[in-house]
Motif scaffolding. Structure first.
Motif, PDB file in Angstrom:
ATOM      1  N   ALA A  28       0.931  -0.904  -0.013  1.00 55.29           N
ATOM      2  CA  ALA A  28       0.110  -0.110  -0.080  1.00 55.29           C
ATOM      3  C   ALA A  28       0.833   1.252  -0.100  1.00 55.29           C
ATOM      4  O   ALA A  28       0.628   2.218  -0.800  1.00 55.29           O
ATOM      5  N   GLY A  29       1.976   1.106   0.822  1.00 59.47           N
ATOM      6  CA  GLY A  29       2.909   2.340   1.006  1.00 59.47           C
ATOM      7  C   GLY A  29       3.676   2.403  -0.432  1.00 59.47           C
ATOM      8  O   GLY A  29       3.821   3.719  -1.013  1.00 59.47           O
ATOM      9  N   LYS A  30       4.014   1.454  -0.955  1.00 58.89           N
ATOM     10  CA  LYS A  30       4.763   1.274  -2.291  1.00 58.89           C
ATOM     11  C   LYS A  30       4.060   2.230  -3.489  1.00 58.89           C
ATOM     12  O   LYS A  30       4.618   3.135  -4.027  1.00 58.89           O
ATOM     13  N   PHE A  32       4.760   0.797   8.626  1.00 60.89           N
ATOM     14  CA  PHE A  32       5.172  -0.154   7.445  1.00 60.89           C
ATOM     15  C   PHE A  32       4.698   0.730   6.182  1.00 60.89           C
ATOM     16  O   PHE A  32       5.691   0.749   5.298  1.00 60.89           O
ATOM     17  N   ALA A  33       3.661   0.984   5.910  1.00 56.97           N
ATOM     18  CA  ALA A  33       2.953   1.767   4.944  1.00 56.97           C
ATOM     19  C   ALA A  33       3.636   3.045   4.642  1.00 56.97           C
ATOM     20  O   ALA A  33       4.210   3.439   3.626  1.00 56.97           O
ATOM     21  N   GLU A  34       3.699   3.715   5.761  1.00 52.30           N
ATOM     22  CA  GLU A  34       4.527   5.204   5.869  1.00 52.30           C
ATOM     23  C   GLU A  34       6.075   4.927   5.347  1.00 52.30           C
ATOM     24  O   GLU A  34       6.397   5.738   4.514  1.00 52.30           O
ATOM     25  N   ASP A  35       6.672   3.857   5.863  1.00 54.11           N
ATOM     26  CA  ASP A  35       8.123   3.753   5.581  1.00 54.11           C
ATOM     27  C   ASP A  35       8.426   3.296   3.838  1.00 54.11           C
ATOM     28  O   ASP A  35       9.084   3.933   3.384  1.00 54.11           O
ATOM     29  N   ALA A  36       7.318   2.483   3.443  1.00 53.56           N
ATOM     30  CA  ALA A  36       7.430   2.297   2.160  1.00 53.56           C
ATOM     31  C   ALA A  36       7.197   3.512   1.295  1.00 53.56           C
ATOM     32  O   ALA A  36       7.699   3.540   0.208  1.00 53.56           O
TER      33      ALA A  36
END
Length: 225
Positions: free
Chosen positions: A6-8, A33-37
């Motif tokens: 989702a983040g990517k 994890f979404a924000e990091d990606a």
């Protein structure tokens, strides 16, 4: 993971892990994890696109909701969660009340509960707590199960539509503000009433009509007493 994808790609995501207490506890971390990606791949994610799946069954009272859902919840857990999904760490419950306590009794012990079996107010509090726990999300989605019979299940969703959705989305805020104003600012209404009465009494025909109306009201009251 779904959050990383989702983040990517900068898309929305549905969290189904929120159907278990362990998954609920981890939701705040999962969004990271979404924000990091998103940061890594130069995209962006918005919490408003985050859907969280939750379990509930509602009735007009908590005792009624529990009586309607207890046996179905036990069967659902034993046959679906344990038997079909074979979710790691889960075990079958030998008693319906044991299942209810394990799934819905966490709040009383200061532990994160994974479902609500109770009233609309209970679900409102649960969703608000989830919002704080996760840091915010866009939509709470209800999982359709068969804990109760079709009639009671339909009533549960009706209670969600009539009481929970308006409360969660703030539709009742202005209604409460209006009710509070009417009940606490009586002087404003009294002044308005006095102004209307003065206007009526300044007109001879209107004053005569008011006398007739008042007389009719007294007669009706006497007949109904």
């Amino acid at each position: 993971s779904g959050m990383t994808l989702a983040g990517k790609y900068g898309i929305g995501v549905l969290s189904i892990g929120s159907m278990a207490a362990e998954g609920i506890t981890a939701l705040g971390t999962q969004w990271g994890f979404a924000e990091d990606a998103a940061l890594e791949f130069g995209s962006s994610v918005d919490r408003s696109d985050w859907r969280v799946l939750l379990n509930w069954h509602l009735a007009e009272s908590k005792d009624l909701a529990r009586s309607q859902a207890r046996e179905g919840l036990q069967r659902w857990h034993n046959e679906y969660i344990v038997g079909t999904l074979q979710r790691p760490g889960t075990t079958a419950y030998s008693d319906p009340d044991e299942a209810l306590e394990a799934v819905c009794g966490g709040a009383a012990k200061g532990v994160v509960q994974s479902a609500v079996v109770g009233t609309p107010d209970d679900l409102v509090a649960f969703i608000q707590n989830m919002y704080e726990l996760t840091g915010g999300f866009g939509t709470a989605i209800g999982f359709v199960h068969d804990w109760a019979n079709p009639r009671d299940t339909a009533n549960s969703w009706d209670l969600v539509a009539r009481y929970v959705i308006p409360e969660i989305n703030g539709y009742t805020t202005k209604l409460r503000e209006s009710q509070k104003f009417v009940s606490t600012e009586r002087s404003a209404f009294n002044r308005a009433g006095e102004a209307i009465l003065d206007k009526i009494m300044s007109n001879e025909k209107a004053a005569d009509a008011l006398k007739v109306t008042a007389k009719q009201g007294k007669n009706n009251a006497a007949e109904n007493s």
